[in-house]
Motif scaffolding. Structure first.
Motif, short mmCIF file in Angstrom:
data_model
loop_
_atom_site.label_atom_id
_atom_site.label_comp_id
_atom_site.label_asym_id
_atom_site.label_seq_id
_atom_site.Cartn_x
_atom_site.Cartn_y
_atom_site.Cartn_z
N SER A 65 0.75 -1.33 0.04
CA SER A 65 0.04 0.08 0.14
C SER A 65 0.89 1.14 -0.04
CB SER A 65 -0.87 -0.05 1.27
OG SER A 65 -1.48 1.19 1.40
N PRO A 66 0.66 2.12 -0.97
CA PRO A 66 1.60 3.49 -0.95
C PRO A 66 1.03 4.12 0.48
CG PRO A 66 0.42 3.05 -3.28
CD PRO A 66 -0.27 2.01 -2.18
N ALA A 67 -0.14 4.07 0.98
CA ALA A 67 -0.38 4.98 2.06
C ALA A 67 0.19 4.33 3.17
CB ALA A 67 -2.03 4.56 2.34
N PHE A 68 0.10 3.04 3.26
CA PHE A 68 0.84 2.40 4.54
C PHE A 68 2.33 2.57 4.63
CE2 PHE A 68 -2.52 -1.09 5.52
CZ PHE A 68 -3.35 -0.11 5.87
N LEU A 73 4.75 2.89 10.39
CA LEU A 73 3.97 2.01 11.12
C LEU A 73 4.62 1.05 11.90
CD1 LEU A 73 0.79 1.47 8.80
CD2 LEU A 73 1.16 3.07 10.72
N ASP A 74 6.32 0.71 11.20
CA ASP A 74 7.08 -0.27 12.08
C ASP A 74 7.46 0.34 13.36
OD1 ASP A 74 8.35 1.85 10.84
OD2 ASP A 74 10.24 0.73 10.81
N ARG A 75 7.33 1.76 13.57
CA ARG A 75 7.78 2.26 14.91
C ARG A 75 6.35 1.98 16.13
NH1 ARG A 75 8.98 8.40 13.36
NH2 ARG A 75 10.62 8.08 11.53
N TYR A 76 5.40 1.50 15.51
CA TYR A 76 4.32 1.15 16.08
C TYR A 76 4.15 -0.26 16.62
CZ TYR A 76 3.80 6.15 16.10
OH TYR A 76 4.31 7.73 16.35
N GLY A 77 5.05 -0.96 15.97
CA GLY A 77 4.99 -2.58 16.24
C GLY A 77 4.26 -3.25 15.02
N LEU A 78 4.15 -2.79 13.94
CA LEU A 78 3.65 -3.42 12.63
C LEU A 78 4.87 -4.21 11.99
CD1 LEU A 78 1.76 -4.45 10.56
CD2 LEU A 78 2.07 -2.22 9.37
N GLN A 218 -4.75 -7.38 13.93
CA GLN A 218 -4.99 -6.37 14.73
C GLN A 218 -3.76 -5.37 15.04
OE1 GLN A 218 -7.92 -6.13 16.85
NE2 GLN A 218 -7.23 -4.12 17.07
N SER A 219 -2.52 -5.71 14.62
CA SER A 219 -1.24 -5.32 14.80
C SER A 219 -1.46 -4.08 13.79
CB SER A 219 0.05 -5.93 14.49
OG SER A 219 -0.08 -7.11 15.70
N ILE A 220 -2.06 -4.22 12.57
CA ILE A 220 -2.11 -3.19 11.66
C ILE A 220 -2.79 -2.10 12.14
CG2 ILE A 220 -2.82 -2.66 9.04
CD1 ILE A 220 -2.60 -5.48 8.59
N ALA A 225 -3.74 3.21 14.95
CA ALA A 225 -4.35 3.95 16.08
C ALA A 225 -3.16 4.89 16.94
CB ALA A 225 -5.08 3.23 16.80
N ALA A 226 -2.18 4.17 17.08
CA ALA A 226 -1.14 4.53 17.87
C ALA A 226 -0.58 5.74 17.30
CB ALA A 226 0.05 3.57 18.24
#
Length: 470
Positions: A65-68, A73-78, A218-220, A225-226
């Protein structure tokens, strides 16, 4: 007053909220369920310690995904985890076609008569994949194409029905695997632009794979959210919205809901009456006492397994569910084996396993026996590995996620013009009759999947509208 209020905390709603908050706007999200996630959740559905994904599990569009990819997001656990093979498509004789990260390995699994045809199909697009994915997932145009020539070439190949594209192949293995790819969006094989659907899934696998998220889907949602909270956004759960007056004042309202729910909440009457909902699925989550005993060795290494086996079988099953209003006698199955890539999803030595077959919208029957009979054909002894199962048909899916009207996990039929022009035949699909109200769910382009691009595109429309205001 908020700049924007988002209704629904699925991946698209959260992405829209993030994109607006990144531009310095004040944003609040309101979610009816007790947790964020929508179609990207993880729960213990069977036994303690077995973490299942109630809906999405493998994420070829998520990792691409260009958006993701533009978010940290990796900093927040993904973290994306990969099986050896993104996907396998077994046959009764123990052989299999595969969708590998390697084009050469994929082509070789089709046999010598089709290997060259497959390479000629995908290799011209791979060097430009990131730009193509951005342009394709931004349709209708929310920005000028970065590579209009490649996008046009892709359109020439992908806009015709997938049945036309499959004429490039001579043998059953390539045709069956490609038919299975199209069936992921529950689209009849002969529909407009279904060739593009199959081609996108194939290119996504070669570019970055079909991974699962460590710990579950749920991790995504939790990572989105974080990130939103760090940007100053608010999230309110257990907050059901029944009318616009239930929401705080805002300059814009963005709905990650079905068109039906939006029309009811915003008072749009019959504005979306022509929007069509499609076939549903009957899903079974299993806790297994070991890996699935696939006859084909390739399936044991794959994160996702398609069980047709033939193109004709897949077409028959899709037609029964989407056009004939009945459950197929022999269902086409899509299975995901998350713990092949992520052993943390189950106790040591155990596995979680996820499978569904297509059924009519709103169907109230039980497909468990037909699903397990089909599984036993390709994984003899599967039933002996079952510790527990949790089933969900259309009524249960609709209760878990209000966007799944009649159990339609695509939030609208992905067939005909509605595959591309949804929820209305309009060049402004994220706008509504009310100038301050927008829609960003999977009912808008680019459609179903956990990729956030519907939310990303809708946020652009909201941003442009707010900039025009004094």
């Amino acid at each position: 007053m908020f700049d924007a209020v988002v209704v629904g905390a699925g991946p698209n709603g959260l992405t829209a909220a993030v994109e607006l908050a990144r531009r310095g706007l004040s944003v609040a999200v309101f979610e009816a369920q007790g947790t964020v996630g929508g179609g990207a959740r993880t729960e213990e559905l069977t036994l303690p310690g077995f973490r299942h994904d109630p809906c999405s599990a493998a994420h070829p569009l998520g990792i691409n995904s260009p958006a993701f990819r533009a978010m940290p997001l990796d900093r927040y656990g993904l973290e994306w985890l990969h099986a050896d093979l993104p996907m396998a498509h077994p046959f009764p004789d123990g052989s299999a076609a595969v969708l590998s990260r390697s084009v050469a390995e994929t082509a070789a699994s089709f046999g010598p008569r089709d290997a060259g045809a497959y390479r000629r199909l995908v290799e011209p697009f791979l060097p430009r994949w990131d730009t193509l994915a951005h342009d394709f997932m931004s349709l209708p145009l929310t920005a000028l194409p970065r590579d209009p020539v490649t996008l046009a070439r892709f359109g020439l190949v992908g806009l015709p029905p997938s049945t036309w594209l499959m004429r490039r192949f001579r043998d059953e293995k390539a045709k069956a695997l490609f038919a299975g790819l199209v069936a992921h969006v529950i689209a009849p094989l002969g529909g407009l632009a279904t060739g593009a659907v199959g081609l996108v899934f194939a290119l996504a696998a070669h570019a970055r794979g079909w991974p699962v998220a460590r710990g579950g889907s749920q991790s995504i949602s939790d990572a989105l959210a974080a990130y939103l909270k760090d940007l100053g956004g608010e999230i309110h759960t257990d907050y059901e919205v029944k009318r616009l007056d239930d929401l705080p004042p805002a300059r814009a309202y963005v709905f990650d809901t079905s068109p039906t729910a939006l029309a009811r909440i915003a008072g749009f009457g019959g504005y979306y009456d022509n929007y069509r909902y499609g076939a549903s699925v009957f899903k079974v989550d299993y806790a297994l006492d070991g890996p699935a005993p696939w006859r084909a060795q390739e399936a044991r290494r794959a994160g996702t397994v398609q069980i047709g086996p033939t193109r004709g079988d897949i077409a028959t099953a899709l037609t029964a569910a989407s056009r004939q209003g009945r459950a197929p006698d022999v269902p086409f199955l899509i299975a995901v084996q998350p713990s092949v890539a992520d052993p943390s999803r189950a106790p040591e030595g155990k596995h979680v396993f996820w499978v569904y077959g297509h059924v009519p919208n709103g169907w109230t029957g039980d497909l468990t026996e037909a699903i397990e009979r089909q599984l036993e054909r390709f994984a003899p002894g599967f039933g002996d590995r079952v510790l527990a199962r949790a089933t969900a048909g259309p009524p249960q899916l609709a209760v878990r996620n209000a966007n799944y009207v009649g159990g339609d996990i695509a939030c609208g039929a992905a067939s005909g013009l509605q595959l591309m022009l949804r929820p209305k035949l309009s060049l402004f699909p994220y706008s509504t009759p009310h100038p301050a109200v927008f829609i960003c769910s999977s009912a808008t382009p680019p459609g179903p999947g956990v990729h956030g691009m519907s939310g990303h595109n809708a946020a652009k429309a909201v941003w442009r509208r707010l900039r025009q205001q004094p």
